[in-house]
Design an enzyme around this catalytic site. Structure first.
Site, PDB file in Angstrom:
ATOM      1  N   TYR A 193      -1.036  -0.485  10.048  1.00 50.27           N
ATOM      2  CA  TYR A 193      -1.231  -0.892   8.657  1.00 50.27           C
ATOM      3  C   TYR A 193       0.009  -0.555   7.833  1.00 50.27           C
ATOM      4  O   TYR A 193       0.449  -1.354   6.997  1.00 50.27           O
ATOM      5  CB  TYR A 193      -2.453  -0.182   8.101  1.00 50.27           C
ATOM      6  N   SER A 244       0.851  -1.191   0.000  1.00 47.66           N
ATOM      7  CA  SER A 244       0.000   0.000   0.000  1.00 47.66           C
ATOM      8  C   SER A 244       0.880   1.231   0.000  1.00 47.66           C
ATOM      9  O   SER A 244       2.014   1.212   0.511  1.00 47.66           O
ATOM     10  CB  SER A 244      -0.901   0.017   1.242  1.00 47.66           C
TER      11      SER A 244
END
Length: 256
Positions: A162, A147
């Site tokens: 994350y 990501s």
């Protein structure tokens, strides 16, 4: 160019979400002639999708309820794939969970969950797929999902935990690319920016899309089908000399 056999299987995790990237990837690969094993922890969702995709594509599609963080569940899934589908030549790891928790909100339980699904699950799936690709002797393709958060540390929704998990995916990808390359197996990572899915707390409203795209040169968020197009190329025979890379699909949001 690598010549894969006509009968070949791609394994796609995270295919349960109705608006997720996993379903778009599976549909695109089915159109390209791949047999599919679609996995998700949500049994009802993934089984329903497998039935739908099989009927629409006329390709073999096997839906499997599996927990990618559980070694026994992963091995059980691959045992079914071995028995029912052609050889596995592509593995696409899309299972993941987001985390809006700040640094001081991260408990050990939350941290473990985020790392387990995003990073440990990727590792276990890679190991199972790569063993089969090596034994098959025809090479293969592994695509992992990182990501943009791994680079910028997070934004309005996903934050520190994350970012750490998705950074770990990059390390896993590069290490695997070195180890598996001699077997003709490539391993690459995609690095999505804001994509119109439900992972960031549900469907994106027009206001949220506008807010997220303010610093994106193309002035919009991405669509899952665009990610599917990138994945489709990375698992193709034409991509045999692309290995260990991290490929941004973010409209130019993060230029390095």
């Amino acid at each position: 160019m690598t010549m894969f056999p006509e009968q070949r299987t791609a394994v796609v995790t995270g295919a349960g979400g109705e608006r997720g990237i996993g379903r778009h990837v599976a549909r695109r690969l089915a159109r390209e002639g791949w047999a599919l094993a679609v996995l998700d922890v949500n049994a009802d969702a993934v089984m329903s999708f497998a039935e739908e995709l099989g009927a629409a594509s006329q390709q073999p599609v096997l839906g499997i309820a599996a927990d990618v963080t559980d070694p026994a569940s992963v091995e059980g899934a691959f045992a079914r794939i071995d028995a029912q589908l052609p050889p596995v030549l592509a593995q696409v790891n899309l299972a993941g969970i987001a985390s809006p928790h700040t640094l001081f909100e991260l408990t050990k339980e939350i941290w473990t969950s985020v790392i387990d699904v995003n990073a440990t699950g990727t590792l276990l799936m890679m190991q199972a797929a790569a063993r089969r690709m090596i034994d098959g002797g025809q090479g293969g393709r592994i695509v992992n999902t990182s990501s943009i958060t791994a680079y910028d540390g997070g934004g309005t929704f996903s934050k520190t935990g994350y970012a750490a998990a998705k950074a770990a995916v990059l390390g896993l990808t590069r290490g695997a690319a070195r180890e598996l390359g001699p077997y003709g197996i490539t391993c690459n990572a995609i690095v999505p920016g804001p994509i119109d899915t439900d992972i960031m707390g549900g469907p994106l409203s027009d206001d949220r899309k506008a807010s997220m795209s303010g610093d994106i040169p193309v002035q919009r968020v991405g669509h899952p089908s665009e990610v599917a197009g990138l994945v489709n190329y990375l698992v193709s025979g034409e991509a045999g000399f692309i290995n260990g890379g991290s490929y941004f699909i973010d409209g130019g949001k993060h230029m390095v």
